[in-house]
Scaffold this motif. Structure first.
Motif, mmCIF file in Angstrom:
data_model
loop_
_atom_site.group_PDB
_atom_site.id
_atom_site.type_symbol
_atom_site.label_atom_id
_atom_site.label_comp_id
_atom_site.label_asym_id
_atom_site.label_seq_id
_atom_site.Cartn_x
_atom_site.Cartn_y
_atom_site.Cartn_z
ATOM 1 N N ARG A 193 0.107 128.177 43.099
ATOM 2 C CA ARG A 193 -0.305 126.786 43.249
ATOM 3 C C ARG A 193 -1.777 126.659 42.893
ATOM 4 O O ARG A 193 -2.619 127.395 43.397
ATOM 5 N N ARG A 198 -6.137 121.105 43.025
ATOM 6 C CA ARG A 198 -5.974 119.758 42.483
ATOM 7 C C ARG A 198 -6.793 119.617 41.206
ATOM 8 O O ARG A 198 -7.955 120.012 41.170
ATOM 9 N N GLN A 225 -1.157 120.243 40.809
ATOM 10 C CA GLN A 225 -1.228 121.485 41.594
ATOM 11 C C GLN A 225 -0.030 122.358 41.275
ATOM 12 O O GLN A 225 -0.090 123.569 41.382
ATOM 13 N N ASP A 255 -0.968 115.499 40.946
ATOM 14 C CA ASP A 255 -2.303 116.101 40.826
ATOM 15 C C ASP A 255 -2.321 117.439 40.090
ATOM 16 O O ASP A 255 -3.336 118.123 40.088
ATOM 17 N N ASP A 297 4.168 116.533 42.201
ATOM 18 C CA ASP A 297 2.990 115.746 42.575
ATOM 19 C C ASP A 297 2.232 115.334 41.321
ATOM 20 O O ASP A 297 2.356 115.965 40.279
HETATM 21 MG MG MG Z 1 -1.969 117.935 45.968
#
Ligand code: MG
Ligand code: UDP
Length: 342
Positions: free
Chosen positions: A216, A219, A116, A114, A112
């Motif tokens: 994780r 963001r 994360q 972002d 992704d």
């Molecule tokens: Mg995300």
């Protein structure tokens, strides 16, 4: 299509996993707040892991902010960065597919935009892939900070239910963050189904898949692009695409109403014989409960047929071969059917 300066095929004699060409696919929707940081971190990791043998494919999924300008500027600075701009917002799963259709490397990382999922764990994922002889190394979330309780709870229930209703294992607590071989990536691209739930499709493919535990992070910047509507859409694609349970509902109802109407029949006939019931009551009751169960039975049977048409229409391969050990001497009369997946 795109042209860039790097030859991502392995050089002769080079066998180490570190020297194979690496493609990173990043779907981006309105990520101007974070994309530059993401690129910096990705380039650093790629330069260290596959110097001169990597590409980063940024797919702009119809952004309305400066995302595409950031991508274009990046492609001008670094020829290993490739930008693909979709004509409008097609959704994360299709943006991912667009990126996978462009890869040229031997190893493919999906991540992704972002941050994360920390790009820095890539070398460890590659090592794990080599050690385990795996075709897929998927990120499995040990912790997930920065996600709402609601999102975690619904995701948890949903994946458990989905896992129970399919006949292959869909890993829990995993998203689309994964490293895979080019073979897996190409197989995904070759599957023509329209409503795509990539992590289910990867699980469906089989081969050797191993989890990589990671934390994780929240963001890095910007807001989530998965609105409730998009989440529901993904959930229905997952459920309808991998389970015929909803279609089977007619058969469950038929079984239930049949049992009910047998009980009802005994009760109705008993009452009519023993007590003074209104004339016509018993026959009307019997008739309606039998008709109800017959209707559900027919619906259930139609459901089974529709389910089969649906599965057939997905045109998924009927089987896949992961390895082939074949020492026959006689030449094949026609190209082996296994060649593509061997
Ligand atoms: Mg995300
Ligand atoms: N994304 C996309 N198209 C969409 C929605 C999301 O390309 O229609 C991208 C987004 O830019 C991000 C990734 O998909 O790189 C995951 O989205 P997000 O992080 O917003 O989802 P969350 O992590 O909140 O589930």
């Amino acid at each position: 299509m795109n042209t860039h300066a790097f030859d991502l095929t392995p050089a002769p004699g080079m066998r180490s996993s570190q020297t194979r060409g690496l493609s990173v696919v990043v779907p981006c929707l309105d990520e101007e707040a974070v994309l530059e940081t993401t690129l910096e971190r990705l380039v650093t990791v790629c330069e260290a892991t596959a110097p001169g043998r990597y590409e980063i494919i940024l797919v702009d999924d119809g952004s309305t902010d400066r995302t595409w300008s950031v991508i274009e500027a990046a492609t001008r600075r670094n020829a290993a960065i490739v930008g693909v701009r979709l004509s409008r917002n097609h959704g994360h799963q299709l943006a991912l597919l667009a990126g996978l259709s462009e890869v040229r490397g031997e190893l493919v990382l999906v991540i992704d935009a972002d941050l994360q999922d920390p790009p820095e764990i890539l070398p460890d994922m590659i090592d794990l892939m080599a050690v385990e002889g795996a075709d897929v190394v998927y990120g499995k979330r040990r912790t997930r900070t920065g996600e709402t309780f609601f999102k975690r709870l619904t995701a948890d229930w949903f994946y458990r239910l989905l896992d129970k209703s399919t006949d292959f294992e869909i890993p829990l607590d995993a998203g689309d963050f994964r490293l895979m071989t080019r073979q897996i990536s190409d197989l995904l691209v070759s599957m023509p189904e329209r409503d795509r739930f990539t992590r289910g499709m990867v699980a469906w493919l089989g081969f050797r898949q191993v989890p990589f535990l990671y934390d994780r992070e929240p963001r890095h910047a910007g807001e989530t692009k998965y609105t409730l509507r998009k989440m529901l859409r993904l959930a229905s694609d997952a459920f309808l695409g991998f389970s015929l349970l909803p279609l089977r509902f007619g058969l469950f109802l038929a079984a239930f109403t049949s049992i009910f109407s047998i009980g009802m029949g005994i009760f109705v006939v008993g009452s009519a014989l023993m007590t003074n019931t209104a004339p016509g009551w018993a026959s009307a009751m019997l008739f309606s409960s039998i008709v109800a169960s017959a209707q559900f039975a027919v619906l259930g049977v139609i459901g089974e047929y529709v389910g089969r048409i649906y599965l057939q229409d997905k045109k998924r391969p009927l089987f896949l071969v992961s390895r082939l050990s074949d020492r026959r001497n006689a030449p094949a009369r026609e190209p082996s059917r296994f060649a593509a997946s061997a």
